[in-house]
Enzyme design. Structure first.
Site, short mmCIF file in Angstrom:
data_model
loop_
_atom_site.label_atom_id
_atom_site.label_comp_id
_atom_site.label_asym_id
_atom_site.label_seq_id
_atom_site.Cartn_x
_atom_site.Cartn_y
_atom_site.Cartn_z
N GLU A 158 1.14 -10.92 1.14
CA GLU A 158 -0.08 -11.09 0.36
C GLU A 158 0.23 -11.30 -1.12
OE1 GLU A 158 -2.79 -8.00 2.98
OE2 GLU A 158 -1.35 -7.23 1.55
N LYS B 35 0.61 -9.30 -7.83
CA LYS B 35 1.63 -8.60 -7.04
C LYS B 35 1.88 -9.40 -5.77
CE LYS B 35 0.82 -4.67 -4.58
NZ LYS B 35 0.60 -3.22 -4.36
N THR C 235 8.17 -0.73 5.54
CA THR C 235 6.92 -1.38 5.98
C THR C 235 6.34 -2.20 4.84
OG1 THR C 235 6.43 0.37 7.57
CG2 THR C 235 4.56 -0.92 6.77
N ARG D 144 0.93 4.00 -7.40
CA ARG D 144 -0.44 3.60 -7.75
C ARG D 144 -1.41 3.86 -6.61
NH1 ARG D 144 -2.30 0.11 -3.86
NH2 ARG D 144 -2.42 -2.09 -4.40
N THR E 77 -1.20 5.83 8.30
CA THR E 77 -0.32 5.41 9.39
C THR E 77 -0.13 3.89 9.34
OG1 THR E 77 -2.15 5.08 10.94
CG2 THR E 77 -1.20 7.29 10.82
N GLY F 78 -5.44 1.54 7.17
CA GLY F 78 -6.18 0.39 7.71
C GLY F 78 -6.42 -0.59 6.58
N ASP F 79 -5.60 -1.65 6.50
CA ASP F 79 -5.69 -2.52 5.33
C ASP F 79 -5.45 -3.98 5.67
OD1 ASP F 79 -3.03 -2.31 5.92
OD2 ASP F 79 -2.38 -1.67 3.94
P1 NAD Z 1 5.55 3.82 7.10
O1 NAD Z 1 5.82 2.87 8.20
O2 NAD Z 1 6.66 4.29 6.24
O3 NAD Z 1 4.85 5.13 7.68
C1 NAD Z 1 3.81 5.10 8.63
C2 NAD Z 1 3.91 6.34 9.49
O4 NAD Z 1 2.77 6.36 10.38
C3 NAD Z 1 5.16 6.39 10.37
O5 NAD Z 1 5.89 7.57 10.09
C4 NAD Z 1 4.59 6.39 11.81
O6 NAD Z 1 5.35 7.17 12.70
C5 NAD Z 1 3.20 6.97 11.58
N1 NAD Z 1 2.24 6.69 12.63
C6 NAD Z 1 2.02 5.51 13.27
N2 NAD Z 1 1.02 5.68 14.21
C7 NAD Z 1 0.61 6.97 14.11
C8 NAD Z 1 -0.37 7.75 14.77
N3 NAD Z 1 -1.12 7.22 15.75
N4 NAD Z 1 -0.53 9.05 14.43
C9 NAD Z 1 0.24 9.61 13.46
N5 NAD Z 1 1.20 8.92 12.78
C10 NAD Z 1 1.39 7.63 13.11
O7 NAD Z 1 4.41 3.13 6.21
P2 NAD Z 1 3.95 3.50 4.73
O8 NAD Z 1 4.68 2.70 3.73
O9 NAD Z 1 3.89 5.00 4.61
O10 NAD Z 1 2.47 2.93 4.78
C11 NAD Z 1 1.50 3.56 5.58
C12 NAD Z 1 0.30 2.67 5.70
O11 NAD Z 1 -0.36 2.56 4.42
C13 NAD Z 1 0.62 1.24 6.13
O12 NAD Z 1 -0.31 0.85 7.11
C14 NAD Z 1 0.47 0.42 4.86
O13 NAD Z 1 0.11 -0.90 5.13
C15 NAD Z 1 -0.63 1.20 4.16
N6 NAD Z 1 -0.69 1.06 2.72
C16 NAD Z 1 -1.92 0.99 2.15
C17 NAD Z 1 -2.04 0.90 0.78
C18 NAD Z 1 -3.40 0.88 0.15
O14 NAD Z 1 -3.51 0.62 -1.05
N7 NAD Z 1 -4.43 1.17 0.89
C19 NAD Z 1 -0.89 0.83 -0.03
C20 NAD Z 1 0.37 0.96 0.57
C21 NAD Z 1 0.45 1.06 1.95
#
Ligand code: NAD
Length: 351
Positions: free
Chosen positions: A66, A79, A94, A122, A211, A236-237
């Site tokens: 993105e 970004k 990820t 952030r 997650t 969820g994004d």
């Molecule tokens: P990551 O892959 O390091 O960690 C995700 C964790 O979720 C893993 O440890 C996995 O085992 C766990 N998981 C998966 N399914 C699960 C379930 N059903 N129950 C419990 N745990 C479960 O990813 P991350 O870098 O920590 O990012 C996490 C999420 O946040 C991603 O989906 C990412 O896209 C999102 N994110 C959102 C924003 C935002 O601004 N909203 C910013 C950064 C990341």
């Protein structure tokens, strides 16, 4: 090649991953989370000034890449970020990111920075800030569901910004819980490792789901969520990537960053397009209410918006000076005679 003396070049300050980590330690993790939240709040309060567009996403079966641009009329920022949930099984992150600020008048970049670590900071600062507005009074315990890369940042932001003293961790991977518990030891948070999402939610007034799974996941079912809690739904994004059952959404007051983007990417993609939501910038500038009663379920349907990255880059630009934690990049061709780009190339070949 004849080297061009540095004084003649338009150099762009660059913050590497190593230097970003140095800067964070120099400022202090919690102090920087608070500082970032201050910059994000200040930019949300001048929301109407900004160019805004849903981020430009390139989807594949494995993930998404993105671009997130915005401008306040004086400074432009963007970004580059990816989201690839299966990456961790191959030893990759990820989410990775980098970003740039530029001067709107000349169009010249003024900062290039790593943003993988900065995005975690952030995103956590935004959650902490929003939680401060929406959490029930006296909240001191958070359930943290998903103990991946973002989780410790999220936990520390809740401590720094929302007064949380206890975190209850759950992840389908017990190794991830053990890692997060280890990393959070000594931070002043009481950390409890839990073996189910339900157990993590016991006694928690704040629930953060973070997650990564590229599907309509149901991390929280309707019957798991009682009245009076605040939920941060971070993971969820993306279209087709959500964490909450629609029943939870229908019982909650939903707060979003930029509705045009959140309706595509957030939990509310599961609801009709006219389902009411409140924009967080309006809560922050006092034109919309936040939490209005103790039994209300408030939900921050977080997807991450370009203005938060702009704020984070602005914070880095303002705090990097004098630290030595940046170095100059020869990124721009900038001949003395602006129309003699070709001449500059030819002179470089005669050395
Ligand atoms: P990551 O892959 O390091 O960690 C995700 C964790 O979720 C893993 O440890 C996995 O085992 C766990 N998981 C998966 N399914 C699960 C379930 N059903 N129950 C419990 N745990 C479960 O990813 P991350 O870098 O920590 O990012 C996490 C999420 O946040 C991603 O989906 C990412 O896209 C999102 N994110 C959102 C924003 C935002 O601004 N909203 C910013 C950064 C990341």
């Amino acid at each position: 090649m004849t080297p061009i003396p540095p004084s003649e070049k338009a150099l762009v300050p660059f913050v590497s991953v190593e230097n970003m980590m140095r800067l964070i330690h120099h400022i202090g993790i919690e102090a920087m989370l608070k500082g970032l939240a201050g910059y994000i709040k200040a930019d949300f309060k001048r929301w109407e000034l900004f160019d805004k567009t849903p981020r430009i996403a390139s989807h594949s079966t494995e993930g998404v890449i993105e671009l997130m641009p915005t401008s306040d009329g004086e400074v432009y920022g963007f970004k580059y970020v990816n989201g690839h949930p299966k990456n961790t099984s191959e030893g990759l992150q990820t989410v990775t990111a980098f970003g740039l600020l530029a001067d709107v008048r000349s169009g010249y970049p003024v900062l290039l920075s790593e943003m993988t670590v900065l995005t975690a900071m952030r995103t956590a600062a935004t959650s902490g800030l929003v939680t401060r507005y929406l959490a029930p009074k006296g909240a001191d315990t958070m359930a943290m569901i998903g103990a991946g890369a973002q989780s410790e940042f999220q936990s520390l932001a809740m401590k720094a910004l929302a007064g949380i003293t206890s975190v209850r961790l759950y992840d389908i991977d017990p190794g991830a819980v053990a890692k997060a518990a280890r990393n959070l030891a000594g931070t002043g948070l009481n950390v409890t490792a839990c073996n189910s999402a339900e157990a993590a939610m016991e006694g928690a007034q704040i629930i953060t789901t973070c997650t990564a799974d590229k599907q309509y996941a149901t991390i929280l079912t309707d019957n798991m969520v009682g009245p009076g809690v605040h939920i941060n739904a971070i993971g969820g994004d993306c279209p087709g990537k959500t964490e909450l059952a629609p029943g939870v959404l229908r019982r909650a007051s939903i707060f979003v960053e930029y509705p045009e983007q959140t309706r595509i990417e957030g939990e509310i993609q599961q609801l009709p397009p006219d389902h009411p939501v409140t924009e967080l910038w309006q809560v922050m500038n006092g034109t919309a209410p936040g939490r209005t009663d103790a039994r209300q379920i408030t939900l921050f349907d977080s997807v991450g918006f370009a203005i938060e990255d702009f704020s984070a880059l602005r914070y880095v630009r303002d705090h990097i000076g004098g630290t030595g934690f940046d170095f100059d990049l020869d990124l721009l061709a900038d001949p003395d005679d602006p129309r003699d780009l070709f001449g500059m190339l030819m002179r470089a070949g005669t050395g």
